[in-house]
Design an enzyme around this catalytic site. Structure first.
Site, PDB file in Angstrom:
ATOM      1  N   ASN D  23       0.800  -1.093   0.079  1.00  0.00           N
ATOM      2  CA  ASN D  23       0.050   0.013   0.044  1.00  0.00           C
ATOM      3  C   ASN D  23       1.003   1.214   0.046  1.00  0.00           C
ATOM      4  OD1 ASN D  23      -1.514   2.408   1.338  1.00  0.00           O
ATOM      5  ND2 ASN D  23      -3.064   1.148   1.311  1.00  0.00           N
ATOM      6  N   THR D  46      -5.002  -0.249  -2.736  1.00  0.00           N
ATOM      7  CA  THR D  46      -5.110   1.153  -2.318  1.00  0.00           C
ATOM      8  C   THR D  46      -6.520   1.109  -1.278  1.00  0.00           C
ATOM      9  OG1 THR D  46      -5.618   3.184  -2.999  1.00  0.00           O
ATOM     10  CG2 THR D  46      -6.602   1.592  -4.379  1.00  0.00           C
ATOM     11  N   GLU D  47      -6.427   1.992  -0.432  1.00  0.00           N
ATOM     12  CA  GLU D  47      -7.271   1.893   0.906  1.00  0.00           C
ATOM     13  C   GLU D  47      -8.842   2.107   0.381  1.00  0.00           C
ATOM     14  OE1 GLU D  47      -4.795   3.612   1.083  1.00  0.00           O
ATOM     15  OE2 GLU D  47      -4.913   5.439   2.138  1.00  0.00           O
ATOM     16  N   ASN D  48      -9.046   3.029  -0.861  1.00  0.00           N
ATOM     17  CA  ASN D  48     -10.352   3.334  -1.198  1.00  0.00           C
ATOM     18  C   ASN D  48     -11.059   1.883  -1.888  1.00  0.00           C
ATOM     19  OD1 ASN D  48      -8.156   3.905  -2.938  1.00  0.00           O
ATOM     20  ND2 ASN D  48      -9.506   4.914  -4.188  1.00  0.00           N
ATOM     21  N   SER D  88     -12.062  -3.240   2.722  1.00  0.00           N
ATOM     22  CA  SER D  88     -10.677  -2.605   2.421  1.00  0.00           C
ATOM     23  C   SER D  88      -9.774  -2.621   3.907  1.00  0.00           C
ATOM     24  CB  SER D  88     -10.661  -1.324   1.640  1.00  0.00           C
ATOM     25  OG  SER D  88      -9.423  -1.088   1.379  1.00  0.00           O
TER      26      SER D  88
END
Lengths: 225, 219, 225, 219
Positions: D23, D46-48, D88
């Site tokens: 990440n 990606t945390e979205n 996520s």
């Protein structure tokens, strides 16, 4: 092979990862969505002794996880409904099997919590009942809640319909059940699949279990290679 | 199932409203879907991870990956969806299921249910009943009025362990229907041919009798 | 129309459901996946006053949710990142806007908890930091965890790519973000969609938001009817 | 971005192992993907809500529904998948992301990071950094050695609020790389042309010097 591809092993190779005393999660609701090929291989695995099995049921007598009990592989069962397998009841009464009973939704949520870094959570389910005896309860907004710790395992044996070579998984109808939750909550995740496709063939918007959760793929016995 | 089961299922079906999301427990509750009044269209949720459950398929159409919470084969209606167990019980606990229909071993005078454990026997099964009891917006119990030994299932104090501290909303037997309120049970309907006296004799808990008591045909 | 079909309304009809003082969840990560048609209609809605808005961001100045702030519709914002909208910072400094800041993952999990009947949960995130001041912390297995309550709303405004007439939803790529979680956590859920298809056209194994969560569909402004 | 940013990104990239799930934070960390050594193949989360992030697309190929956590357009690699925010961050907190690469405002002598709040300014943003710090198996900080005013970013006691009580694993600047252990910081690498004396003068926290100190080219 790219390093980001998932391992593809035979059932025996995959189950060699199980060690005596391990906690093993096994997917499925009864036999539906249960990884029957992996369960059969577990019976043959040297390391599969003194296991704690986390699964909604322990199969049926002589079927699915039910095979492990007469083979004396299981010392503890964590699940929500064992009544329909009389061998579980008998083994428990003989003192050969420890049983931890959780409401089905609490079981599923505890597994999800184990995979999602949740230290514990409160649910109304079971609060104020016999199941809550000796356990932490707490009043929140005037209602009684029961505290539940997360569940994790050393190995998860799950069943999916289709995988790509990276290990992304999709499931078939109600065979999904506990499998995606368990895929998140074990150190080693072994998925039995009916079909393996090339990377890029699964719709990225429809992948249910992203590949980072999956360590090993095993083809279902009888599936086309 | 027996004629009595069908009677109970029909009596429950009258209390289902058009458009509701309904979860059917194992046994008598599964029969309710077959007896919905004309013009009442519901969507069935099953806690093993499906919304949009259809009727039992013909033997040739059985999909081994498609079962209800009783592990019986079902079919898929248009608009159906599948989800993981954690999501399914999130739906249930979160109040997104309108009605749960459950069986019972006992009910107490406050309308609380016991359906998972018998004293003296090891407790080895609880399933999803506790989740449905705390989460469904409305809980309807579908049960025979009497236990197999002829004793009352509705008692002042349950001798079996309760399944939840929350009372149910409605208790439907082949003989009578009780609404559950803060003050306990109120008899709101009698089956054709059943008297208040019969219900009083065969119910172990006190109950009020609604002024507008209806008498629905039992079958 | 079958009673199990979802309501299909104009933006103005849908937003008439918002009342003064309501808590409103709004999906999206910045502008991506944000229901811009619904936000525009919210600005025109009589009831949209004194709102608590739960959203990861409050848009950007003059864009998306950023429009609500100069229109004085928002009294409190709950989210994870407001720094990039200088109007939020200024309104907060002027004392016109209360702000509750949560780590992004805790925000998402609290919304999920609100929809899933979880009374509260513990996460490592934020434990031992300034964000934990005055809040309940607890040591679990030797690690410090922070307690978090669930979040719920009166109305959720979400954005999906496609709906069927029953209200089942699928999302487009990273426009998914907070939308499916918010769909579970509000009394009334209004979904802005690009396309509405017949019941049966979505793959039941790929539906992300089952229809029981969705109350109202609104077509995105500019989408084909 | 500046030459220094590129230098830092290249120095970080050497610490990424083949097959890892990575990440990338906003800013310098996003550059790391462009400088991975030959034979090192990673998957970006990606945390979205995406796994399998691809490089910046050509202007004509930009999809408004496809961005990274910095809200910049990205592309989709074969094998990608999308998921909700709760899932996520479940991945992140649950330890399923191997490496998080983050920026920092300050680091203390125990290797703890401060990157979300400046004393005296209102705290209005935290984003996903706290989640990544507690959840990622390994955290690497990518930062300039000095703040814009020339002061040391690595200090004995942070004057800015910490982002987590957990220390990071590795601190990489354009000048030096420190491993973080139970005893604090250990200098393990110097950029070409940088001396231990320079690092000592420009680091506000004590550190040990590894016996096998390496000297990697800075650019």
């Amino acid at each position: 092979m790219l390093s980001t591809m998932v391992q593809l092993l035979s059932p025996a190779e995959a189950l060699a990862k199980v060690k005596p005393g391990d906690t093993v999660m096994v997917g499925g609701f009864g036999l539906v969505g249960a990884p029957l090929t992996l369960i059969a291989a577990l019976l043959e695995a040297d390391g599969a002794r003194d296991l704690t099995v986390i699964s909604n049921n322990l199969g049926e007598p002589g079927r699915g996880l039910g095979k492990l009990l007469p083979a004396r592989r299981v010392s503890k069962a964590v699940g929500s409904y064992f009544t329909s397998n009389r061998e579980v009841v008998e083994a428990h009464l003989r003192g050969e099997l420890e049983v931890e009973l959780l409401p089905q939704g609490t079981l599923a949520e505890a597994i999800r919590a184990g995979g999602a870094g949740i230290g514990g959570f409160y649910v109304r389910t079971g609060a104020g009942t016999l199941l809550a005896e000796g356990r932490e309860q707490r009043e929140i907004d005037g209602e009684l809640y029961l505290f539940q710790r997360p569940l994790r395992a050393d190995v998860a044996l799950i069943r999916a319909a289709k995988a790509d070579r990276q290990g992304n998984l999709v499931y078939a109808r109600t065979a999904r059940n506990f499998n995606p939750d368990m895929a998140t909550a074990a150190t080693t995740v072994i998925a039995e699949v009916d079909e393996i496709v090339e990377v890029g063939e699964l719709d990225p918007n429809a992948v249910v279990t992203p590949h980072l959760f999956v360590d090993v793929l095993v083809r279902r016995a009888g599936a086309q290679p | 199932m027996s004629e009595t089961s069908t009677t109970i299922a029909k009596r429950v079906a009258r209390h289902i409203e058009d458009g509701e999301i309904v979860n059917l427990g194992i046994g008598i509750p599964t029969l309710v879907a077959d007896h919905l009044p004309d013009g009442v269209d519901v969507v069935l949720q099953t806690e093993n991870g499906m919304l949009g459950v259809g009727p039992t398929p013909a033997p040739d159409d059985v999909d081994p990956n498609l079962v209800n919470a009783g592990k019986l084969p079902v079919s898929e209606l248009a608009g159906a969806s599948y989800f993981a167990s954690s999501a399914s019980f999130g739906m249930i606990r979160g109040g997104h299921v309108d009605v749960a229909i459950l069986g019972a071993l006992q009910l107490d005078g406050r309308g609380r249910i016991a359906n998972w454990s018998i004293p003296g026997k090891p407790i080895l099964g609880v399933g999803g009943a506790m989740d449905l009891l705390v989460g469904a917006r409305k809980v309807i119990v579908a049960t025979t009025h009497l236990a197999k030994d002829g004793s009352a299932k509705i008692v002042a104090e349950a001798s079996f362990p309760l399944t939840a501290d929350r009372p149910v909303d409605l208790i439907v037997t082949e003989r009578a229907t009780f609404a559950v309120g803060d003050q306990g049970l109120t008899l709101i309907d009698l089956a054709d041919g059943t008297t208040v006296e019969w219900v009083t004799e065969n119910t172990g808990a006190p109950f009020a009798v609604a002024p507008e008591l209806s008498t629905e045909a039992a079958a």
